[in-house]
Design a protein around this motif. Structure first.
Motif, PDB file in Angstrom:
ATOM      1  N   ILE A 230      15.605  82.792 -27.889  1.00  0.00           N
ATOM      2  CA  ILE A 230      16.694  82.543 -28.850  1.00  0.00           C
ATOM      3  C   ILE A 230      17.027  83.825 -29.611  1.00  0.00           C
ATOM      4  O   ILE A 230      18.198  84.200 -29.756  1.00  0.00           O
ATOM      5  N   TYR A 231      15.998  84.517 -30.076  1.00  0.00           N
ATOM      6  CA  TYR A 231      16.200  85.775 -30.803  1.00  0.00           C
ATOM      7  C   TYR A 231      16.866  86.834 -29.923  1.00  0.00           C
ATOM      8  O   TYR A 231      17.751  87.571 -30.372  1.00  0.00           O
ATOM      9  N   ALA A 232      16.403  86.922 -28.662  1.00  0.00           N
ATOM     10  CA  ALA A 232      16.974  87.905 -27.732  1.00  0.00           C
ATOM     11  C   ALA A 232      18.454  87.612 -27.495  1.00  0.00           C
ATOM     12  O   ALA A 232      19.279  88.530 -27.416  1.00  0.00           O
ATOM     13  N   SER A 233      18.798  86.316 -27.397  1.00  0.00           N
ATOM     14  CA  SER A 233      20.194  85.916 -27.205  1.00  0.00           C
ATOM     15  C   SER A 233      21.035  86.280 -28.427  1.00  0.00           C
ATOM     16  O   SER A 233      22.170  86.760 -28.309  1.00  0.00           O
ATOM     17  N   MET A 234      20.462  86.047 -29.627  1.00  0.00           N
ATOM     18  CA  MET A 234      21.164  86.404 -30.857  1.00  0.00           C
ATOM     19  C   MET A 234      21.376  87.923 -30.930  1.00  0.00           C
ATOM     20  O   MET A 234      22.437  88.396 -31.356  1.00  0.00           O
ATOM     21  N   ALA A 235      20.364  88.669 -30.490  1.00  0.00           N
ATOM     22  CA  ALA A 235      20.469  90.132 -30.506  1.00  0.00           C
ATOM     23  C   ALA A 235      21.556  90.611 -29.559  1.00  0.00           C
ATOM     24  O   ALA A 235      22.330  91.529 -29.884  1.00  0.00           O
TER      25      ALA A 235
END
Length: 460
Positions: A230-235
């Motif tokens: 999820i964090y990688a997608s947000m980044a």
């Protein structure tokens, strides 16, 4: 504990996700991007998740073999030495309330963006009291509230990911395959890995989870790596929408480029606010159980270990929250308090990990039949790696310490040592040997060991 319905694997995963996703991700993502640049930020979050997994694996092995409320405190007192457990208990008594206070004040900061006229400290105190009351209604109510909050939180984050994906001007393949500097990646991971810590809260409520030896490691793995994705997608959305990412101060700036005002408000309220709320909920659960376990051995007054009709240690919960409220009302320097207890805490971590060396001696059958059947020599290697990581992290905290922090640290542990000395004498006069209580094996562990012995005998 009385027989009550326990948390399922699904609730554990949701609790883990809610514990990990905090408001810090909304601020730390732009910082990490500025350190490493757009190249490597997506891969960085995945590597940070692996870093967290390796650092936490020794504790996962311990909880898989010997689950118990209080987790590390129980392992230190029963497997290594009671006095190390006592130090850990006082660390938890300081760190727990300060973390609740820090998160409550963070909530009030975001709340002020929507309602600026309400005093921030008042908001922080009210949100702490609300979740203290909720937690007193037992693990099932806490889990249900967490599930609802996490659903809304994921929906808010989903508006950012899926809404922004179509507005990116650079492909994911380009971002993933771009080169980056390893030194910058390591520096950025120092920030990113902190945003992925939190699912270890499950270890401290092990007695209230179905099949904890299996479900906690599974939930930890799923929640940590799912959150990393999820964090990688947000980044990716962040750098894909704004190529001039060095101008980004927070994710709301990026969201404003593709969200309507209404959706932006939902993203801030449902994202940042609920990210803090879910962390407060799990934090109160985690630390109150640690205080409860220490009180059960006699370190803290007997009233702290009493359970209410919902099978929750209400006095322990309120103790944690009242200290947090006092810290907020009187304006304690929360950073100083966390610093003075972090150094001993980080130094204790390798000792907690070393409890693994004692498993073949004290609980050989439980060790052999645990869910995480990792060869002992590999566990020993992992302990050394995880210990090294803790020492590296400890050195970074030391660099932030000031002379007053060292003085406060010495004062805190002198006060804790003095209290412990008189507490041991007081209980001894009543015919209670507190240190011996701490050495006595936890009864459910003995039951597990006997069951494991029979299981191995049947296989042979």
């Amino acid at each position: 504990m009385n027989e009550v319905k326990k948390m399922s694997l699904f609730s554990c995963v949701m609790m883990g996700i809610g514990s990990i996703i905090g408001a810090s991700i909304f601020a730390t993502t732009p910082i990490a991007i500025k350190i490493i640049g757009g190249n490597g930020i997506v891969l960085g979050f995945i590597l940070a998740a692996i870093f967290v997994f390796l650092k936490t694996l020794p504790e996962m092995v311990l909880i898989s073999v010997l689950p118990a409320n209080g987790a590390s405190y129980m392992h230190l007192t029963r497997l290594v030495h009671p006095y190390l457990g006592i130090i850990h208990a006082f660390n938890q008594l300081a760190i727990g309330p300060m973390k609740v206070a820090t998160m409550a004040l963070t909530f009030s900061t975001y709340f002020a963006m929507l309602f600026p006229s309400i005093p921030e400290v008042l908001v922080a105190v009210v949100i702490t009291i609300i979740f203290t009351i909720i937690t007193c209604y037992g693990i099932q109510i806490s889990a249900w509230v967490q599930n609802v909050c996490v659903f809304v939180l994921l929906a808010a984050i989903g508006t950012y990911i899926f809404g922004g994906w179509g507005h990116t001007v650079v492909s994911l393949k380009e971002v993933i395959t771009s080169t980056f500097e390893l030194t910058k990646m390591w520096a950025a991971m120092g920030i990113m890995h902190g945003s992925l810590i939190g699912a270890n809260a499950l270890m401290y409520i092990a007695d209230e989870i179905e099949n904890p030896g299996k479900n906690i490691p599974i939930a930890f793995l799923i929640s940590t790596f799912l959150t990393a994705i999820i964090y990688a997608s947000m980044a990716y959305v962040t750098i894909g929408v704004m190529l001039d990412f060095y101008k980004i101060d927070n994710l709301a700036t990026v969201a404003g480029k593709f969200m309507s005002p209404g959706m932006l408000t939902f993203f801030i309220a449902g994202g940042a606010l609920l990210a803090v709320v879910t962390s407060i909920n799990s934090c109160i659960l985690m630390f109150s159980r640690s205080h409860f376990a220490a009180a059960r051995d006699g370190l803290f007054p007997e009233s702290i270990m009493k359970l209410n009709k919902y099978n929750a240690p209400a006095n322990s919960i309120w103790l944690n929250s009242l200290i947090a409220i006092l810290a907020m009302v009187f304006g304690f320097n929360l950073t100083d308090v966390i610093n003075i207890t972090s150094i001993p805490g980080l130094l204790l971590s390798p000792i907690i990990f070393a409890s693994i060396f004692m498993l073949p001696k004290y609980f050989p059958n439980s060790y052999k039949t645990s869910f995480l059947r990792i060869p002992h020599w590999i566990n020993c290697v992992i302990v050394f790696v995880a210990s090294a990581l803790c020492l590296v992290m400890g050195s970074s905290v030391l660099a932030q310490m000031k002379p007053k922090n060292y003085l406060l640290m010495v004062g805190f542990y002198i006060a804790a040592g003095t209290y412990t000395y008189f507490r041991i004498r007081y209980l001894k006069n009543k015919g209670v040997d507190m240190v011996q209580n701490m050495k006595t094996p936890y009864q459910p562990w003995l039951v597990r060991e006997e069951a494991a012995k029979k299981e191995l005998a049947n296989k042979n």
